[in-house]
Design an enzyme around this catalytic site. Structure first.
Site, short mmCIF file in Angstrom:
data_model
loop_
_atom_site.label_atom_id
_atom_site.label_comp_id
_atom_site.label_asym_id
_atom_site.label_seq_id
_atom_site.Cartn_x
_atom_site.Cartn_y
_atom_site.Cartn_z
N HIS A 168 0.87 -1.18 0.00
CA HIS A 168 0.00 0.00 0.00
C HIS A 168 0.91 1.23 0.00
O HIS A 168 1.96 1.22 0.65
CB HIS A 168 -0.84 0.07 1.29
CG HIS A 168 -2.10 -0.75 1.29
ND1 HIS A 168 -2.52 -1.43 2.41
CD2 HIS A 168 -3.06 -0.94 0.34
CE1 HIS A 168 -3.68 -2.03 2.13
NE2 HIS A 168 -4.02 -1.75 0.89
N CYS A 262 -2.44 2.85 9.18
CA CYS A 262 -3.45 1.88 8.73
C CYS A 262 -4.66 1.85 9.67
O CYS A 262 -5.77 1.56 9.25
CB CYS A 262 -2.87 0.47 8.69
SG CYS A 262 -1.46 0.28 7.61
N1 ARG Z 1 -3.79 -7.11 6.63
C1 ARG Z 1 -4.22 -5.90 6.00
C2 ARG Z 1 -4.22 -6.07 4.49
O1 ARG Z 1 -3.35 -6.74 3.98
C3 ARG Z 1 -3.35 -4.76 6.41
C4 ARG Z 1 -3.81 -3.44 5.90
C5 ARG Z 1 -2.88 -2.32 6.21
N2 ARG Z 1 -3.45 -1.09 5.88
C6 ARG Z 1 -2.81 -0.07 5.28
N3 ARG Z 1 -3.43 1.05 5.18
N4 ARG Z 1 -1.61 -0.21 4.79
O2 ARG Z 1 -5.05 -5.57 3.79
#
Ligand code: ARG
Length: 271
Positions: A168, A262
């Site tokens: 991300h 996150c």
């Molecule tokens: N386990 C989640 C996923 O893989 C973690 C999300 C993390 N969020 C972020 N904004 N980077 O989607």
């Protein structure tokens, strides 16, 4: 002169059902033990930090069977009171969208739309002044960038991520204020590195170890920068630029590939 903070509204979701039950990014090991008590403490600490900095924290009710719902940043992109509710890439998280849509629909936002294209919200879309920095490569589709432009009415800068650990945009780049960012160049393809260099020539750059420690998964209000308490060098660099770093422990969330940002969705209400 110190940079100035703006009061923010954030949306958070308690980690009541948080766990690592599947693997949709390289950090997740479903065999890993999550200390749920510790996760709850870390989450409370993060909420308290935001509140003590003068921000309003809204809370959405967690749902059983959705262990990643704690990562509210992925729920939507909210700009000027307009909401584009996300469409998740993975089936494991898809059901979160409806809960977030209901939450937004019951509140007085100017507009609530739902993404047609795969779009993981503020995980991949960060507001920098009057433009959107949008990631693609792992989660959010490129075609979603066009949709963001149309629905939210701001220019979009496409940035392509190339390292699966930084899947991300908010794991590889943090917006500090309207025109300052910090980022990990190696997470981006060459064209995106050139774009970032042109847009932010004096940006703070993170090391591999800092990026791996989720130091870039930070929440800035324009002055205070909430980041992991392990990122000493980066915190010093921020302080040297007039920012006030605030360290938090997010070690339990890292097991799922997440950090402070996150767990925090900014509800941007006014231009
Ligand atoms: N386990 C989640 C996923 O893989 C973690 C999300 C993390 N969020 C972020 N904004 N980077 O989607």
């Amino acid at each position: 002169m110190k940079p100035s903070a703006r009061r923010r509204h954030y949306l958070m979701c308690p980690p009541t059902y948080f766990g690592v039950e599947y693997a949709i990014n390289p950090w997740m090991d479903p065999g890993a033990v999550v200390d749920t008590r510790r996760a709850a403490d870390q989450w409370e600490q993060l909420r308290t930090v935001h509140q003590k900095l003068g921000h309003t924290v809204h809370v959405i009710e967690p749902r059983p069977g959705l262990p990643d719902m704690v990562f509210t940043a992925n729920a939507a992109t909210v700009v000027d009171g307009r909401v584009l509710v996300s469409r998740f890439r993975h089936a494991e998280r898809a059901a979160e969208a409806a809960h977030f849509r209901t939450w937004f629909a019951r509140r007085p936002f100017r507009q609530v739309s739902t993404a047609d294209r795969v779009n993981e919200g503020q995980g991949d879309v960060l507001t920098a002044g009057r433009k959107l920095l949008a990631g693609t490569g792992f989660r959010t589709e490129r075609a979603a960038h066009r949709e963001l432009r149309t629905v939210l009415g701001l220019p979009v800068v496409t940035l392509t991520l190339v390292d699966p650990r930084f899947y991300h945009l908010d794991t590889a780049l943090a917006v500090l204020d309207e025109d300052q960012v910090m980022y990990y160049p190696e997470a981006f393809d060459e064209a995106s590195r050139a774009t970032l260099l042109a847009l932010f020539p004096s940006a703070l750059r993170a090391t591999t170890a800092e990026a791996e420690g989720f130091a870039l998964n930070a929440v800035s209000d324009g002055r205070h920068v909430v980041l992991p308490d392990t990122a000493d060098r980066l915190a010093d660099e921020l302080a040297a630029r007039g920012f006030d770093p605030v360290g938090v422990d997010v070690s339990e969330f890292r097991k799922a590939g997440g950090g402070a940002k996150c767990c925090t969705l900014e509800l941007h209400l006014e231009p």
